[in-house]
Design a protein around this motif. Structure first.
Motif, PDB file in Angstrom:
ATOM      1  N   HIS A   1       0.800  -1.226   0.000  1.00 31.74           N
ATOM      2  CA  HIS A   1       0.000   0.000   0.000  1.00 31.74           C
ATOM      3  C   HIS A   1       0.838   1.284   0.000  1.00 31.74           C
ATOM      4  O   HIS A   1       0.570   2.207  -0.774  1.00 31.74           O
ATOM      5  CB  HIS A   1      -0.947  -0.009   1.204  1.00 31.74           C
ATOM      6  CG  HIS A   1      -1.866   1.166   1.228  1.00 31.74           C
ATOM      7  ND1 HIS A   1      -2.789   1.416   0.238  1.00 31.74           N
ATOM      8  CD2 HIS A   1      -1.988   2.193   2.107  1.00 31.74           C
ATOM      9  CE1 HIS A   1      -3.449   2.527   0.507  1.00 31.74           C
ATOM     10  NE2 HIS A   1      -2.974   3.028   1.643  1.00 31.74           N
TER      11      HIS A   1
ATOM     12  N   HIS B   1       1.173   4.266  -2.756  1.00 27.33           N
ATOM     13  CA  HIS B   1       1.110   5.716  -2.511  1.00 27.33           C
ATOM     14  C   HIS B   1       2.334   6.400  -3.127  1.00 27.33           C
ATOM     15  O   HIS B   1       2.215   7.410  -3.826  1.00 27.33           O
ATOM     16  CB  HIS B   1       1.101   5.998  -1.007  1.00 27.33           C
ATOM     17  CG  HIS B   1      -0.280   6.051  -0.407  1.00 27.33           C
ATOM     18  ND1 HIS B   1      -1.290   6.792  -0.954  1.00 27.33           N
ATOM     19  CD2 HIS B   1      -0.796   5.473   0.721  1.00 27.33           C
ATOM     20  CE1 HIS B   1      -2.390   6.658  -0.194  1.00 27.33           C
ATOM     21  NE2 HIS B   1      -2.118   5.859   0.815  1.00 27.33           N
TER      22      HIS B   1
ATOM     23  N   ASP C   1      -0.291   8.110   6.113  1.00 30.16           N
ATOM     24  CA  ASP C   1      -1.750   7.963   6.089  1.00 30.16           C
ATOM     25  C   ASP C   1      -2.246   7.385   7.411  1.00 30.16           C
ATOM     26  O   ASP C   1      -1.532   7.445   8.424  1.00 30.16           O
ATOM     27  CB  ASP C   1      -2.188   7.115   4.880  1.00 30.16           C
ATOM     28  CG  ASP C   1      -1.739   5.663   4.961  1.00 30.16           C
ATOM     29  OD1 ASP C   1      -1.038   5.294   5.921  1.00 30.16           O
ATOM     30  OD2 ASP C   1      -2.099   4.883   4.049  1.00 30.16           O
TER      31      ASP C   1
ATOM     32  N   ASP D   1      -6.116   7.561  -0.486  1.00 31.29           N
ATOM     33  CA  ASP D   1      -6.235   6.213  -1.053  1.00 31.29           C
ATOM     34  C   ASP D   1      -6.852   6.189  -2.450  1.00 31.29           C
ATOM     35  O   ASP D   1      -6.543   5.302  -3.253  1.00 31.29           O
ATOM     36  CB  ASP D   1      -7.075   5.322  -0.123  1.00 31.29           C
ATOM     37  CG  ASP D   1      -6.235   4.793   1.028  1.00 31.29           C
ATOM     38  OD1 ASP D   1      -5.085   5.261   1.170  1.00 31.29           O
ATOM     39  OD2 ASP D   1      -6.717   3.935   1.783  1.00 31.29           O
TER      40      ASP D   1
HETATM   41 FE   LIG Z   1      -3.477   4.958   2.394  1.00 35.02          FE
END
Ligand SMILES: [Fe+2]
Length: 586
Positions: A124, A128, A147, A334
């Motif tokens: 993840h 990003h 995040d 996201d």
């Molecule tokens: Fe995220």
């Protein structure tokens, strides 16, 4: 070569399509389903991406997914086990969707899309990092992702060079700036993963002096910040590791009151807490960025992740840290990771050279004048047609100058949470009453929230104390800057309580009509600045189609709709028509 990036099942599901490394289409699912922050499988966004290039799923060589679901599930299981029996309730409610849906994403992609080639899963925070770095103008840069949480990582930094990204260090769950911000957002009575930016706006009303803000000292007990910016949260103040993001009783007693009820009064205490949170976030981020600079020695900075949407801090980065240039993609949260999943495959995994720099955010659906006319005629909507662009520009600027509220629907829809001149509501920034008028007519939002200004880039420095040269994230409304004092009273509708503005700058090559309307308004008013706010009603996604735009105008007090080369006046049309006769498919 076509690569499809997908993000879904958390919040803001989206799809992005890459053609030979160029992002040719991208959109969030919410714009099609009309459910704000829709997290469901983005079938409509995918269909749009394919249709935009006249291709089918057979043309897609790879599908990239924005996280590793099994790794994320492992984290969830481990946190449930560690905190059992406190986690029992959430375990029971959340596990079924993992078994039936989230862990079966490959099956879903194969079945829904009839796709039989490779599906690749991208970590993840790497998604990003790739979502910003690979489409940035920088050949090399330091990368900072921050995040709530991905699989395990909440904060990471690294270096991007050409088509490679190396993440050097990570901070793991539950220690998270995003989750700290969300928890205080919930404490202040706002919705998480949605209203963090409201808390950021509210902070300007609080005491921004760390020496005298009582809650700053108190929140410092919750976060242990080291000199290198690494940090730990005292988890006795939180519940998000076993329940939800509501604060614990201990946090409520530290902050001297219960969780604020949604519609109740915002007191000075609430504002001071928001200010304390913003100050601590800025202090943390500044320390981390200084450390990243020291370690990487890079001059350019790339940021991504939900916290990178904190535009108040973003506007201070080049002043507070040694970085010389900054770039953030418009959809830094996201929602933007579908681009990261696709670009990571194309550039990092397949080793292709970077060929694309994101110069504007117009990646969504577009409706031609023929399609718009068909929609208007079919539904017997009354309108007039502009003879040419000059008339469109002059007339629109005049309507705004005369305090009309204009729905502006032109070209391809924007990518990301901000309206940037494709699906915007435009109005007169020089009218001190315009904030109130917009709230009564359309937005119905909290009084403390200011509206955002848009200015042509060549005029920006006259009115705003921007960084020089102007960083590109200003194009995407990602930076808050001080408004020069002499203009505060003249553009009070867009001047926040602390004298700042979350401005968008625009260059003519990005959006000719938008740029020309702003300039033309300047000729009439003496100040070439407009209010630019998203074309929607509070709680709904930004409009996507002519139907959405017309419905939004007729359901609110928007006076005019400038859609393609057509002008539609609300007063010329009957309010009940849109309810019964318009075909939503148009
Ligand atoms: Fe995220």
């Amino acid at each position: 070569m076509y690569i499809l990036g997908v993000s879904c099942y958390y919040h803001d599901a989206s799809a992005a399509l890459l053609k030979d490394g160029v992002v040719v289409a991208a959109a969030e699912e919410e714009r099609f389903t009309r459910k704000k922050h829709d997290s469901s499988f983005p079938i409509n966004a995918i269909k749009y991406c394919l249709k935009s290039q006249n291709i089918t799923i057979k043309d897609i060589e790879y599908v990239g997914f924005y996280e590793k679901p099994f790794l994320k599930f492992e984290r969830l299981l481990s946190q449930h086990l560690e905190t059992f029996p406190l986690s029992y309730k959430v375990f029971l409610s959340s596990t079924p969707s993992w078994i039936t849906e989230k862990l079966r994403i490959v099956e879903k992609i194969r079945k829904e899309l009839k796709y039989n080639r490779d599906v690749l899963f991208i970590n993840h925070h790497m998604a990003h990092a790739a979502s910003s770095f690979f489409i940035s103008p920088f050949e090399r840069a330091a990368i900072f992702t921050v995040d709530g949480v991905g699989e395990w990582t909440t904060t990471a930094y690294g270096v991007g060079k050409g088509n490679e990204i190396t993440l050097l260090k990570e901070i793991m769950f539950p220690h998270s700036i995003g989750l700290l911000y969300s928890t205080i957002t919930a404490y202040l009575g706002f919705s998480v993963n949605n209203s963090e930016y409201k808390v950021m706006g509210l902070s300007a009303y609080g005491n921004m002096n760390p020496k005298t803000n009582l809650y700053y000292k108190k929140l410092n007990d919750v976060v242990d910040i080291k000199e290198d910016g690494s940090f730990r949260l005292d988890m006795t103040y939180f519940k998000f590791h076993y329940a939800d993001r509501m604060p614990s009783k201990k946090l409520c007693s530290l902050l001297e009151g219960p969780i604020r009820k949604k519609e109740s009064e915002l007191t000075q205490r609430h504002k001071d807490i928001a200010a304390a949170l913003q100050m601590i976030t800025e202090e943390l981020m500044t320390k981390i960025l200084k450390y990243i600079h020291k370690v990487t020695k890079e001059e350019n900075l790339i940021m991504a992740g939900g916290v990178a949407l904190n535009s108040v801090f973003n506007g201070k980065i080049l002043r507070k840290t040694p970085f010389k240039k900054i770039w953030i993609q418009p959809n830094a949260s996201d929602g933007g990771t579908s681009i990261g999943a696709a670009t990571f495959i194309y550039n990092a995994i397949l080793g292709n050279k970077r060929t694309y720099v994101m110069k504007n955010a117009y990646l969504g659906p577009c409706y031609s004048d023929i399609e718009i006319k068909k929609f208007l005629d079919k539904n017997k909507i009354r309108y007039t047609t502009f003879k040419n662009d000059t008339e469109l520009v002059k007339k629109t600027a005049k309507l705004i100058f005369e305090d009309g509220v204009v729905g502006w629907f032109q070209g391809r829809m924007e990518w990301g949470p901000r309206a940037l001149g494709a699906r915007s509501i435009l109005s007169n920034a020089c009218n001190p009453k315009m904030q109130e008028i917009l709230n009564i007519k359309v937005k119905h939002r909290e009084k403390f929230r200011p509206f955002a200004p848009v200015v042509c880039e060549d005029d920006a420095l006259k009115y705003f104390d921007c960084d020089v040269p102007m960083p590109e994230p200003t194009d995407f409304m990602l930076m808050v800057y001080p408004i020069r004092k002499e203009w505060h009273s003249k553009i009070s509708a867009v001047t926040h309580i602390d004298g700042s503005g979350r401005l968008q700058t625009i260059r003519r090559e990005q959006n000719k009509l938008y740029y020309d309307v702003i300039k033309e308004f300047g000729k009439l008013s003496g100040i070439p600045i407009l209010i630019n706010t998203s074309f929607n009603i509070g709680g709904e996604p930004i409009v996507c189609s002519p139907y959405d735009a017309y419905k939004c105008m007729m359901g609110t007090g928007i006076d005019y709709l400038v859609m393609g080369k057509f002008l539609i006046k609300r007063e010329d049309n009957k309010k009940d028509v849109w309810n019964s006769e318009i075909d939503a498919k148009d």
